[in-house]
Write a protein that holds these residues in place. Structure first.
Motif, PDB file in Angstrom:
ATOM      1  N   PRO A 209      47.404  47.133  34.644  1.00  0.00           N
ATOM      2  CA  PRO A 209      48.895  47.191  34.712  1.00  0.00           C
ATOM      3  C   PRO A 209      49.578  47.494  33.799  1.00  0.00           C
ATOM      4  N   VAL A 210      50.678  48.410  34.007  1.00  0.00           N
ATOM      5  CA  VAL A 210      51.534  49.144  32.907  1.00  0.00           C
ATOM      6  C   VAL A 210      52.666  48.337  32.690  1.00  0.00           C
ATOM      7  N   HIS A 211      52.920  47.880  31.625  1.00  0.00           N
ATOM      8  CA  HIS A 211      54.380  47.252  31.341  1.00  0.00           C
ATOM      9  C   HIS A 211      55.484  48.318  30.921  1.00  0.00           C
ATOM     10  N   ILE A 212      55.739  49.123  31.968  1.00  0.00           N
ATOM     11  CA  ILE A 212      56.341  50.387  31.928  1.00  0.00           C
ATOM     12  C   ILE A 212      57.831  50.081  31.253  1.00  0.00           C
ATOM     13  N   TYR A 213      58.280  50.762  30.458  1.00  0.00           N
ATOM     14  CA  TYR A 213      59.645  50.805  29.798  1.00  0.00           C
ATOM     15  C   TYR A 213      59.919  49.543  28.943  1.00  0.00           C
ATOM     16  N   GLY A 214      58.849  48.596  28.796  1.00  0.00           N
ATOM     17  CA  GLY A 214      58.926  47.278  28.071  1.00  0.00           C
ATOM     18  C   GLY A 214      59.246  46.265  29.093  1.00  0.00           C
ATOM     19  N   HIS A 215      59.000  46.515  30.457  1.00  0.00           N
ATOM     20  CA  HIS A 215      59.206  45.545  31.531  1.00  0.00           C
ATOM     21  C   HIS A 215      58.035  44.796  31.861  1.00  0.00           C
ATOM     22  N   PRO A 216      57.617  43.673  31.505  1.00  0.00           N
ATOM     23  CA  PRO A 216      56.154  43.161  31.941  1.00  0.00           C
ATOM     24  C   PRO A 216      55.970  43.016  33.493  1.00  0.00           C
ATOM     25  N   CYS A 217      54.665  43.353  33.673  1.00  0.00           N
ATOM     26  CA  CYS A 217      54.219  43.272  35.255  1.00  0.00           C
ATOM     27  C   CYS A 217      54.233  41.806  35.437  1.00  0.00           C
ATOM     28  N   ASP A 218      53.991  41.470  36.741  1.00  0.00           N
ATOM     29  CA  ASP A 218      53.544  40.287  37.411  1.00  0.00           C
ATOM     30  C   ASP A 218      52.440  39.752  37.115  1.00  0.00           C
ATOM     31  N   MET A 219      52.480  39.177  35.887  1.00  0.00           N
ATOM     32  CA  MET A 219      51.145  38.540  35.251  1.00  0.00           C
ATOM     33  C   MET A 219      50.640  37.398  36.135  1.00  0.00           C
ATOM     34  N   ASN A 220      51.201  36.621  36.615  1.00  0.00           N
ATOM     35  CA  ASN A 220      50.669  35.484  37.340  1.00  0.00           C
ATOM     36  C   ASN A 220      49.882  35.776  38.293  1.00  0.00           C
ATOM     37  N   LYS A 221      50.400  36.760  39.293  1.00  0.00           N
ATOM     38  CA  LYS A 221      49.837  37.191  40.515  1.00  0.00           C
ATOM     39  C   LYS A 221      48.407  38.070  39.988  1.00  0.00           C
ATOM     40  N   LEU A 222      48.750  38.976  38.923  1.00  0.00           N
ATOM     41  CA  LEU A 222      47.657  39.749  38.509  1.00  0.00           C
ATOM     42  C   LEU A 222      46.264  39.081  38.085  1.00  0.00           C
ATOM     43  N   GLN A 223      46.734  37.807  37.480  1.00  0.00           N
ATOM     44  CA  GLN A 223      45.733  36.907  36.853  1.00  0.00           C
ATOM     45  C   GLN A 223      44.817  36.508  37.943  1.00  0.00           C
ATOM     46  N   LYS A 224      45.850  35.953  39.222  1.00  0.00           N
ATOM     47  CA  LYS A 224      45.114  35.264  40.420  1.00  0.00           C
ATOM     48  C   LYS A 224      44.199  36.406  41.066  1.00  0.00           C
ATOM     49  N   ILE A 225      44.825  37.697  41.579  1.00  0.00           N
ATOM     50  CA  ILE A 225      43.985  38.720  42.067  1.00  0.00           C
ATOM     51  C   ILE A 225      42.588  39.299  41.144  1.00  0.00           C
ATOM     52  N   SER A 226      42.861  39.190  39.914  1.00  0.00           N
ATOM     53  CA  SER A 226      41.556  39.594  39.305  1.00  0.00           C
ATOM     54  C   SER A 226      40.686  38.584  39.428  1.00  0.00           C
ATOM     55  N   LYS A 227      41.047  37.321  39.143  1.00  0.00           N
ATOM     56  CA  LYS A 227      40.101  36.241  39.382  1.00  0.00           C
ATOM     57  C   LYS A 227      39.414  36.014  40.595  1.00  0.00           C
ATOM     58  N   GLU A 228      40.346  36.188  41.668  1.00  0.00           N
ATOM     59  CA  GLU A 228      39.597  35.979  42.952  1.00  0.00           C
ATOM     60  C   GLU A 228      38.501  37.081  43.428  1.00  0.00           C
ATOM     61  N   ASN A 229      38.946  38.256  42.717  1.00  0.00           N
ATOM     62  CA  ASN A 229      38.218  39.204  43.101  1.00  0.00           C
ATOM     63  C   ASN A 229      37.218  39.967  41.875  1.00  0.00           C
ATOM     64  N   ASN A 230      37.201  38.993  41.106  1.00  0.00           N
ATOM     65  CA  ASN A 230      36.180  39.155  39.889  1.00  0.00           C
ATOM     66  C   ASN A 230      36.348  40.774  39.411  1.00  0.00           C
ATOM     67  N   LEU A 231      37.640  40.993  38.748  1.00  0.00           N
ATOM     68  CA  LEU A 231      37.946  42.037  38.238  1.00  0.00           C
ATOM     69  C   LEU A 231      38.352  41.645  36.782  1.00  0.00           C
TER      70      LEU A 231
END
Ligand SMILES: Cc1ncc(COP(=O)(O)O)c(C=O)c1O
Length: 364
Positions: free
Chosen positions: A129-151
């Protein structure tokens, strides 16, 4: 001319301290991987709130080496966005892996996490994910998706030093965080530089080797490494600037708040910030259907606004990767970055805003 970003003003703000720091390095006679880099790595890790950081030669290298450390390369796929600097994608493709794009959210410009699962295949190894312009991405969901899919999750923090998501610093929520210290960035060196952040001792130790030919302590290459070292002068400069980073981000927020004030009640669409996020305002990106005319009008009045970016990465000759990215392809036509740097004066912000507004009233 009011520039879009102004690294010289940043230098002038801390001129004496920076000169002293550079002089100290010059006199030391030690110019590559010495005490300054070591101290900076410790201080930067503390700032981000992680155990380790590794100084490297650029933000592009930070991403490239992160992928290498995770053994990602030919035959693998890495999910990212096309609405980013070319560097995010060039670093992925340089490993031999294939970049797979998902669209962005129209209001926030960041990765639309709801689109990720439809592009995951058995070749997918990581998400960037790219925190473009200085705005953070939705990290809770990203952590969940990565964990569930082993990424693996690698944050591209190049534009977001100092930004926070639910009070956590960007670069502390993925397996690895990648930073750029290009001079115009929130934390800018006086040349190229970058860093990787992590809580993993194993990745830290591997990255220390990867940035220098894969060498261990006996100078034996344990991995096929690379040369990507942060030099002592840049580290010394970064140590000075890091002391002021929190305050600089507050100043960036102040500049943004004035733009919000002066440009409210106009037809410009102003950037939105999610409640969970503390924006680092690397860029203040507005949207307007009359982008090119506004840009020209500002330029005629000695104001340099810019477009980040007028082509999405997948539209570049070298990265023509088939992608279904309707929002990405839409926003590139109307985004405009107004000048923003910590030293920008209130009267300049007012003048820039007035010119934008005047242009509109002239047109009507
Ligand atoms: C989002 C993003 N990623 C990566 C990079 C690469 O950083 P560097 O220019 O230090 O290689 C940049 C810099 O432009 C960037 O904006």
């Amino acid at each position: 001319m009011i520039l879009c970003a102004n690294p010289k003003e940043q230098y002038l703000s801390h001129k004496d301290e920076i000169k002293l720091a550079i002089d100290k390095v010059l006199e030391s006679g030690w110019y590559i991987l010495g005490q300054e880099v070591k101290a900076f790595e410790k201080e930067f890790a503390n700032f981000v709130g992680v155990k380790y950081s590794i100084g490297v030669a650029s933000g592009t290298d930070a991403i490239f080496l992160s992928l290498k450390a995770l053994d990602i390369g030919t035959g693998d796929e890495v999910i990212t966005v096309s609405h980013t600097a070319t560097a995010t994608v060039s670093a992925i493709e340089a490993t031999g892996a294939k970049a797979i794009f998902v669209d962005v959210e129209e209001e926030y410009f960041t990765m639309d996490v709801s689109k990720i699962e439809e592009v995951i295949t058995d070749k997918t190894k990581a998400i960037i994910p790219v925190h473009i312009y200085g705005h953070p991405c939705d990290m809770n969901k990203l952590q969940k998706i990565s964990k569930e899919n082993n990424l693996y999750l690698i944050e591209d923090c190049a534009q977001a030093s100092g930004a926070k998501y639910e009070d956590k610093d960007v670069g502390s929520m993925g397996d690895l965080g990648c930073f750029s210290f290009f001079p115009t960035k929130n934390l800018g060196a006086l040349g190229d530089g970058g860093a990787i952040t992590t809580n993993s001792k194993e990745l830290y130790e591997k990255l220390l080797m990867l940035r220098q030919y894969g060498w261990d302590k006996n100078r034996e290459s344990k991995f096929q490494g690379y040369n990507s070292r942060l030099d002592e002068i840049q580290a010394a400069v970064l140590r000075v600037k890091l002391k002021y980073l929190k305050q600089d981000i507050e100043k960036r927020n102040k500049v943004a708040s004035l733009y919000y004030k002066y440009l409210k009640d106009t037809d410009f669409i102003l950037p939105k910030v999610k409640d969970s996020c503390y924006h680092a305002y690397h860029l203040f990106v507005i949207k307007t259907d009359n982008r090119d005319k506004v840009l020209k009008f500002l330029e005629e009045n000695n104001i340099m606004a810019m477009i980040h970016y007028d082509k999405a990465v997948h539209m570049n000759e070298a990265y023509k990767i088939y992608s279904n990215l309707s929002i990405t392809e839409k926003i590139i036509n109307n985004i405009l970055s107004l000048p923003l740097y910590p030293e920008l004066k209130n009267e300049d912000i007012k003048q820039i805003s007035n010119l934008c507004i005047n242009y509109k009233s002239l047109k009507e």
